[in-house]
Write an enzyme that holds these catalytic residues in place. Structure first.
Site, short mmCIF file in Angstrom:
data_model
loop_
_atom_site.label_atom_id
_atom_site.label_comp_id
_atom_site.label_asym_id
_atom_site.label_seq_id
_atom_site.Cartn_x
_atom_site.Cartn_y
_atom_site.Cartn_z
CG HIS A 135 4.15 -4.46 7.60
ND1 HIS A 135 3.35 -5.55 7.32
CD2 HIS A 135 3.89 -3.53 6.63
CE1 HIS A 135 2.63 -5.30 6.24
NE2 HIS A 135 2.94 -4.09 5.79
CD1 TRP B 168 -3.08 -5.33 6.71
CD2 TRP B 168 -4.43 -5.25 4.92
NE1 TRP B 168 -4.23 -4.68 7.08
CE2 TRP B 168 -5.09 -4.62 5.99
CE3 TRP B 168 -5.08 -5.33 3.68
CZ2 TRP B 168 -6.36 -4.05 5.87
CZ3 TRP B 168 -6.35 -4.79 3.55
CH2 TRP B 168 -6.97 -4.15 4.65
CG PHE C 21 -1.96 1.00 1.29
CD1 PHE C 21 -2.97 1.02 0.34
CD2 PHE C 21 -1.99 1.95 2.30
CE1 PHE C 21 -3.99 1.96 0.40
CE2 PHE C 21 -3.00 2.90 2.37
CZ PHE C 21 -4.00 2.90 1.40
CG ASP D 21 3.60 -7.04 10.30
OD1 ASP D 21 3.12 -5.91 10.46
OD2 ASP D 21 3.62 -7.63 9.20
CB SER E 75 2.11 -4.81 2.71
OG SER E 75 1.19 -4.22 3.60
CG MET E 76 -2.82 -3.70 1.08
SD MET E 76 -3.90 -2.37 0.51
CE MET E 76 -4.70 -1.92 2.05
#
Length: 281
Positions: A229, A176, A83, A197, A151-152
């Site tokens: 993270h 995520w 993100f 994280d 992540s995303m």
């Protein structure tokens, strides 16, 4: 050279040739602990930029590839950032993984705010571009493809694996996603979490993702010790060595790398490791 050494050398060469004939996708010399930890593998690499104006479905990116085609075609992997991030946050994977014998495409997304579902679609669009339209398409085996993401982007790699079961490997990195259940995934998946994280905690993301994957699937969960993270955004030997091993094992079906995955590694940089060894693929 003594006759014994000559015979032994001939036997080893014969064994290597036989193994190569048995698995035509093997690329590079037999791996060692040091070779998968090294900043660069045995293949010299080059790179080419892809403008967002020349593609559809994603935001362009950079392709990293072995310069030699003497060993044939290579498997390919698309990698998505997290993100608000750009491909630069994932750039270290390009030469490091490509030098081990892969075509690597680190991509930009259409918008830095795209959610995991969109990032999954964009990873697949990037793979389609690689094999159909890119300048390196002749170097790629279209049947040997994988996805990674942070992540995303990691959540997107799960989405891509769900949508395209023909993929050979997926590696979500501190992923995520609001969707916690992935029982439909058929793609061998290595989930990498980070112990500290605070954005996508392993308790609410990586571990539930891993647990929800089918028990019959070739899967593993690797938790980076004392990591945040954003650990995947910087050069990381632990991520590299096990990602290389996973991609080699499942995209190339190269069982020479099985030794680094099964039995579970005893590595001080890993705080938790779970798997479904022995692998079936």
């Amino acid at each position: 050279m003594s006759m014994a050494l000559a015979v032994a050398g001939g036997s080893l060469a014969g064994a290597s040739t036989a193994q190569g004939a048995e698995n035509p996708h093997e690329r590079g010399p037999a791996p060692t602990e040091s070779s998968i930890e090294a900043p660069r593998g045995p293949f010299a690499t080059s790179e080419t930029r892809v403008s967002s104006f020349s593609v559809r479905g994603f935001g362009g990116g950079t392709i990293y590839y072995p310069t030699s085609t003497s060993q044939g075609t290579f498997g390919a992997v698309a990698i998505a950032p997290g993100f608000t991030a750009s491909q630069s946050s994932m750039s270290w994977y390009g030469p490091r993984l490509a030098s081990q014998g892969f075509i690597i495409f680190t991509i930009d997304t259409n918008s830095r705010y795209d959610q995991p579902g969109s990032r999954g679609d964009q990873l697949l669009a990037a793979l389609d571009y690689l094999v159909e339209d890119s300048s390196v398409r002749g170097r790629i085996d279209a049947s040997r493809l994988g996805v990674m993401g942070h992540s995303m982007g990691g959540g997107g790699s799960l989405e891509a694996a769900s949508d395209r079961p023909s993929l050979q490997a997926a590696i979500p990195l501190t992923a995520w996603n609001t969707d916690k259940t992935w029982g439909e995934v058929q793609v061998p998946t290595l989930i990498v979490g980070a112990e500290n994280d605070s954005v996508a905690s392993v308790r609410s993301h990586s571990i539930p993702f891993y647990n929800s994957l089918p028990s019959s699937l070739d899967k593993a969960y690797l938790e980076l010790d004392d990591a945040s993270h954003f650990a995947p955004n910087s050069s990381n030997t632990t991520i590299a060595k096990y990602s290389i091993s996973w991609l080699k094992r499942f995209i190339d079906n190269d069982t020479r790398y099985e030794q680094f995955l099964c039995p579970a590694p005893d590595d001080r940089t890993i705080s938790d490791y779970r798997d479904t060894c022995p692998h079936s693929g």
